[in-house]
Design an enzyme around this catalytic site. Structure first.
Site, PDB file in Angstrom:
ATOM      1  N   GLY A 377      -2.208  -2.877  -0.684  1.00 15.51           N
ATOM      2  CA  GLY A 377      -0.805  -3.050  -1.018  1.00 15.51           C
ATOM      3  C   GLY A 377      -0.291  -1.446  -1.513  1.00 15.51           C
ATOM      4  O   GLY A 377       0.730  -1.156  -1.140  1.00 15.51           O
ATOM      5  N   ALA A 378      -1.436  -0.670  -2.198  1.00 20.92           N
ATOM      6  CA  ALA A 378      -0.912   0.284  -2.853  1.00 20.92           C
ATOM      7  C   ALA A 378      -0.787   1.524  -1.951  1.00 20.92           C
ATOM      8  O   ALA A 378      -0.101   2.457  -1.910  1.00 20.92           O
ATOM      9  CB  ALA A 378      -1.852   0.862  -4.016  1.00 20.92           C
TER      10      ALA A 378
END
Ligand code: HXC
Length: 481
Positions: A377-378
């Site tokens: 997600g980062a």
């Protein structure tokens, strides 16, 4: 430099270009007659307000005089502040408040509370239109903290200034906790723990010089660009010092500022909130003479993982840059969001969403450089192509994947032997521990050598300088808070 606390006129004289200060409302007095206040009517009523220049550009100012009734806010001096707030907004000029105040003037009751309400409303209306800067230069309580909290930047003077909603005496009465002004709300507390403060200075002079420098990075209002400095540093300068910054071993940390600093003009980076959420680095630099806002993961701290505080810090900075037409450069080396029960229970989902929101909403030019890890997600939130970045660059050392090789294999092949897993890790690394899959799909626009970072980013920023993008019309979005 001395560490002497200056009086309000000395502070304003240092803050503004020589001879440029024009004072307004210096004859104003309060009209309170409660508690014998009719005998304590002082010209100016403990607030000095007006306008002047910083490096030739108009700014509006106000400051409290703690020696007048503890710098407390009366209805009369609130009107003075509201007047310069209105003038700053109408004129499209920054406003700077030098706070040194015990909050609402107790003797005036609701009259002083309404004064704060007038100031707060103007803080909100000015937000995103003109830069608002607050210095905390003495003990500040109650409303004298909330007005700064509604502004863009808070600077504090170490061991001279404090911020708290209620002072140590009230804390003792209500919660029976023992504390003093410094441990409750000193500069380092707010710079490193609460995140309320953006910059700490050693003394008044230092604080005021920092305000001047900060103003130099910013436009006067949201319709202008930040001042352009002559580009005296070669825009095509190769930065060979970057060749060795990212370690070959992906588990080794390094200082992301060793990438940011060399690529800035004169190698100068003005960091914001350096002591808070050190796993993300934000601040201003200039490239080709123009202000740029940097948002970078810091592998040196928590491996650069994004946690709650890092999310809040980054999101607010991104939002500020977008308000004021400052292009954003994201530099990414991030293994993901920080796992953990505490983070989940404290709301990493809600807080992490703020970075996505801020990057996706920002319409300024946006460039991303992936130096090493861009996992999960980062990867998405750190200004990926589909979040809306204009240019996405990567070093050959970049690894763009859902997660690191070990983690992936432990999920996909957990039943296999250690030997088999070793082979799977190698296979996974060959496939994903590089930027080429993403580049093949067009999600990375170019793979660059570290030495070319400065010129590649400058070229990308130049290409999208006149970018014109607007979000769908709406009253305002509903950003996660
Ligand atoms: C009137 C005040 C005052 C106030 C201080 N003084 N605060 N007078 N209204 N709010 C006066 C003191 O009586 C004293 O007067 C002089 O200023 C200096 O104060 P000291 O207490 O001696 O200074 P110091 O020890 O440095 O402590 C500073 C302080 C403390 C921590 C700020 O004064 C304090 O706790 N003040 C009250 C803070 C507060 O609760 N304010 C209201 C918050 S409500 P003499 O004559 O003795 O020199 C609010 C509404 C908005 O602001 C809330 C929004 C959320």
């Amino acid at each position: 430099m001395s560490s002497k606390k200056l009086n309000i006129y000395e502070r304003l004289e240092l803050l503004l270009d020589k001879g440029s200060f024009v004072e307004l409302d210096k004859h104003v007095k309060h009209r309170c007659t409660n508690f014998g206040m009719e005998n304590k009517r002082i010209e100016g009523d403990g607030v000095v307000s007006g306008y002047g220049k910083i490096d030739g550009r108009i700014v509006f100012v106000y400051g409290f005089d703690f020696s007048v009734l503890g710098g407390s806010l009366s209805a009369a001096n609130a009107k003075k502040i509201a007047k310069v707030q209105d003038m700053a907004l109408r004129s499209g000029a920054p406003i700077i408040g030098l706070n040194d105040s015990g909050g609402a003037r107790i003797q005036e009751g609701v009259e002083s509370l309404t004064g704060f309400a007038e100031i707060f409303r103007r803080n909100v209306m000015s937000s995103g239109v003109i830069p608002q800067i607050s210095a905390i230069m003495g003990p500040c309580a109650g409303g004298s903290c909330y007005s700064p909290a509604l502004t863009d930047f808070i600077l504090m003077v170490n061991e001279e200034s404090q911020m708290f909603v209620t002072g140590p005496n009230v804390v003792k009465q209500v919660t029976n906790e023992d504390c003093d002004k410094e441990t409750l709300g000193g500069a380092m507390v707010h710079a490193s723990e609460s995140g309320v403060c953006h910059l700490v200075s050693d003394n008044d002079e230092d604080c005021i010089m920092t305000i001047r420098e900060l103003v130099g990075f910013l436009p006067s209002n949201n319709m202008e660009d930040a001042p352009v400095h002559p580009a005296t540093d070669d825009v095509l300068r190769s930065c060979h010092e970057l060749d060795q910054v990212v370690p070959a071993n992906p588990n080794l940390p390094y200082d992301i500022k060793n990438i940011i600093e060399p690529i800035c003009d004169q190698q100068y980076f003005f960091e914001i909130q350096p002591d808070f959420a050190k796993n993300i680095v934000v601040g201003f630099g200039r490239m080709a003479g123009r202000t740029v806002g940097f948002v970078a993961n810091q592998p040196n701290y928590l491996a650069g993982a994004i946690d709650i505080d890092a999310s809040d810090k980054a999101a607010r900075f991104i939002q500020f840059c977008d308000c004021f037409n400052i292009p954003l450069v994201a530099i990414e080396d991030v293994p993901g969001f920080l796992p953990g029960v505490k983070q989940e229970h404290m709301g990493i989902i809600r807080h992490g969403a703020k970075i996505v929101y801020a990057f996706a909403e920002a319409t300024v030019p946006k460039v991303t450089l992936i130096t090493r890890k861009a996992y999960g997600g980062a990867y998405i939130v750190m200004n990926s192509k589909q979040i809306g970045a204009d240019f996405n660059l990567a070093y050959p050392s970049a690894e763009i994947a859902v997660m690191g090789a070990k983690g992936a294999v432990s999920i996909l092949y957990r039943k296999e032997s250690a030997e088999q897993q070793e082979a799977r890790i190698k296979e996974y690394e060959e496939q994903f521990a590089n930027p080429y899959c993403a580049a093949e799909l067009g999600y990375i626009d170019d793979i660059i050598e570290p030495a070319d970072t400065r010129k590649a980013i400058i070229k990308a920023l130049e290409a999208c300088r006149n970018k014109s993008l607007s979000n769908p019309p709406k009253k305002h979005g509903n950003a996660p808070m």
